[in-house]
Structures are given as structure tokens and as C-alpha cells.
Design a protein around this motif. Sequence first.
Motif, mmCIF file in Angstrom:
data_model
loop_
_atom_site.group_PDB
_atom_site.id
_atom_site.type_symbol
_atom_site.label_atom_id
_atom_site.label_comp_id
_atom_site.label_asym_id
_atom_site.label_seq_id
_atom_site.Cartn_x
_atom_site.Cartn_y
_atom_site.Cartn_z
ATOM 1 N N MET A 1 8.399 5.728 -7.739
ATOM 2 C CA MET A 1 7.620 6.244 -7.609
ATOM 3 C C MET A 1 5.726 5.929 -7.812
ATOM 4 O O MET A 1 8.112 5.841 -7.301
ATOM 5 C CB MET A 1 8.301 6.474 -7.687
ATOM 6 N N LYS A 2 4.894 4.547 -8.857
ATOM 7 C CA LYS A 2 4.195 4.149 -9.394
ATOM 8 C C LYS A 2 3.593 5.472 -10.129
ATOM 9 O O LYS A 2 4.481 4.280 -10.650
ATOM 10 C CB LYS A 2 3.968 5.278 -8.635
ATOM 11 N N PRO A 70 -2.544 9.389 -8.135
ATOM 12 C CA PRO A 70 -2.580 9.601 -6.426
ATOM 13 C C PRO A 70 -1.106 9.473 -6.010
ATOM 14 O O PRO A 70 -0.897 10.101 -4.246
ATOM 15 C CB PRO A 70 -3.181 8.482 -5.514
ATOM 16 N N PHE A 71 -0.217 9.588 -6.354
ATOM 17 C CA PHE A 71 1.621 10.371 -5.935
ATOM 18 C C PHE A 71 1.235 11.209 -5.080
ATOM 19 O O PHE A 71 2.034 11.823 -4.585
ATOM 20 C CB PHE A 71 2.361 9.717 -6.312
ATOM 21 N N GLY A 72 1.157 12.620 -6.187
ATOM 22 C CA GLY A 72 1.240 14.406 -5.216
ATOM 23 C C GLY A 72 0.501 14.978 -6.146
ATOM 24 O O GLY A 72 0.402 15.046 -7.939
ATOM 25 N N PRO A 80 -2.318 20.277 -1.088
ATOM 26 C CA PRO A 80 -1.360 19.558 -1.161
ATOM 27 C C PRO A 80 -2.253 17.632 -1.300
ATOM 28 O O PRO A 80 -3.080 17.818 0.247
ATOM 29 C CB PRO A 80 0.155 19.026 -0.599
ATOM 30 N N ALA A 81 -1.785 17.111 -1.828
ATOM 31 C CA ALA A 81 -3.040 15.183 -1.453
ATOM 32 C C ALA A 81 -1.977 14.453 -2.635
ATOM 33 O O ALA A 81 -1.184 15.079 -2.593
ATOM 34 C CB ALA A 81 -4.151 15.831 -2.010
ATOM 35 N N GLY A 82 -2.111 13.594 -1.899
ATOM 36 C CA GLY A 82 -1.826 12.082 -2.547
ATOM 37 C C GLY A 82 -0.819 11.433 -1.538
ATOM 38 O O GLY A 82 -0.290 11.877 -0.520
ATOM 39 N N GLN A 83 -0.785 10.109 -1.867
ATOM 40 C CA GLN A 83 0.627 9.538 -1.313
ATOM 41 C C GLN A 83 1.724 9.712 -0.623
ATOM 42 O O GLN A 83 1.711 9.883 0.612
ATOM 43 C CB GLN A 83 1.072 8.212 -1.963
ATOM 44 N N SER A 84 2.136 11.062 -1.227
ATOM 45 C CA SER A 84 4.096 11.196 -0.743
ATOM 46 C C SER A 84 3.104 12.708 -0.526
ATOM 47 O O SER A 84 4.635 12.950 0.693
ATOM 48 C CB SER A 84 4.638 12.059 -2.908
ATOM 49 N N ALA A 123 7.841 16.093 -3.376
ATOM 50 C CA ALA A 123 6.855 14.782 -2.496
ATOM 51 C C ALA A 123 6.234 14.685 -3.848
ATOM 52 O O ALA A 123 4.547 14.492 -4.010
ATOM 53 C CB ALA A 123 6.054 15.169 -1.457
ATOM 54 N N ALA A 124 6.790 13.100 -4.556
ATOM 55 C CA ALA A 124 5.879 12.990 -5.580
ATOM 56 C C ALA A 124 6.382 12.137 -6.063
ATOM 57 O O ALA A 124 5.727 11.679 -7.443
ATOM 58 C CB ALA A 124 6.656 14.459 -6.806
#
Length: 307
Positions: A1-2, A70-72, A80-84, A123-124
Motif C-alpha cells: 500500500m504506503k 493519500p492512498f484512499g 473518493p480521493a487518493g492514489q488508489s 482501492a485502498a
Amino acid sequence: MKKQVPAVGRGTWGRRDALRLGGVGLATAGLAACSRVDDQGGNGENGGGSTLERLRDQGFVAVGLANEIPFGFVDDTGEPAGQSPAVAQAVFEELGVPEIQASPVSWDGLIPGLNANRFDALAAGVFITPERCEQVAFTEPTATSPEAFLVKSGNPEDIQHFEDFTNNSDLVLAVLNGSVEQTYAEYFGVPEGQMELIPDQTTGYELLEAGRVDAISMLSVSHHFLLQERGGDFDVTEPFFPVMDDFEEKGWGGLCVRQEDTELLDEMNRVIAEFTESGRLLELGEEWGFTEDDLPDGTSTDELCEG
């Protein structure tokens, strides 16, 4: 994940309120996670269409995330926001599914929720581990990040590693329940009584703010991004990859689907490979603090599942 800094500052107070809601249903996405998604089989079994066909027909995919910046996470508008989620949105758009509807759950509720058909995908930024590979199917990796600790400003206890908690019985560490950080802490001998298991990132921040824990263990990029959003009299320690059994644990996160959804997984991997080759994967992560150093390096999901 991060965790580095986003390109543009966002609505801190609104997002802060959204994060405190935890598992409460979202105005635009709560219905997707509160009821089971239609179970039609991953590959046309039981006479039904495939999962991908169903998603295309309904026009959206229900995803689970754990409110880790900022993953999910969900932003101040309930989106929904973040990289994933950004990767998931782009991948599913390419597959003919224009919308993702996301709901947050506690970290240890992600995989059970997926397998209970409450979500179509996760998506996490879930890290790919052998144990998790026995429960869900991962795409190829989409991002990595080293570990770090969020500590009081000046790091008065000089915390740099999990072993610092093993060697000092007065220190308490906050870790996400069911996370790889919990696994690392257990490996390095952190006693159960010195670990505060938390459901989400915000809970850890508030425990540290109240002085009830001495550090939070998460990915470096998560800590940096959280400080960008919320501020606070805290520091992020030097990033590192834990060494276990003489092997550097460089964790990789990916999207997740149910094991029976093999057609969907193959199509997602096809798009992710195209994004990696074209540079789109980097573009999708840059706003959330991810750099070229955090991109896939050729390590495969099969290798990570083997351990």
C-alpha cells in the motif's frame, strides 16, 4: 500500500469532517457499500453474466477504501480521493465503467467486505502479502512507499524503528488493525500491551495529539500528506524498509478483486500495464505525492504472493 506533498491544497476542514465520519455512509456512495452487490459470478458461472459485464451494464463499480490519506479516502464532497481510487477510476473508465462509488470501512473490514460482496473491488493501496493472496486476488503492483513514524515534534523519544518500542516498555505505538505495520511490530517483538490497534488514520492522529501514544506507524507518504492536510506539532521520522529474515520488506500495493473474478482481474492488469508503460500511472499518483521512486519496479504480484 504506503509521503510527500500534493500539487494543490484542498478543503482541509471539510475533509477532516469526512474522515471523522469513518464508516458512516456517504451521500453519493453509501448505498453501494451498505447492501451486497449483485452476485452473478466472476466468469459467467450459474448462468449469469461476468462481473465485468454487470459493471458495464450498471455503469459503476462499488469500491471499498479505508480512509488512509493519500492512498484512499473520501474528500469534503463525499467523493473518493487518493492514489488508489484515482487509478481505479482510470482503469475502470478504460474498461467501459465510467463511475466508481466508494465507501470507507475500518482497515480490517476491507477484505471481509469484498468477499461478502459488499464491494466489487478495493482501492485502498492494500499491500500484497502471501496471507492476503489466499483471500483475494491482487492486480499487479501500482505503488510503494517506505515506512516511517509520526512522532511529537523534535522526536523526544528518538523513535526510528520498531525495535525502539521493544527496548522501551514505556512507549506505545499506534498501528492499523490488520495492517502490514502490525505484522512488522509483532515480528520485531513489540509487546501486545504497547500496541494500540486503530481502525483508521484519523484515530491514530487524535491519539498522538492527546498524548495517548508515542508514535503512529504508517507509510512515509501517508504521514506527510496527513500533515499537509491537518498540520500539527509533529514530525515524520526518516523513511525505511524493514529488514526481516535478511530480506528488505519493500511492500507493494495494488487493487483487489474477488478470487473468482479472473476475467475482470486480467482486464484490469492489461490496463495497468498500459498505464505503467505510457507514464499514466505516474500522472495519476503525482497529485497525491507519489514519485517515480514509488512506481512498480518489475516485481510481480506472483512473486509477492509467494513471499
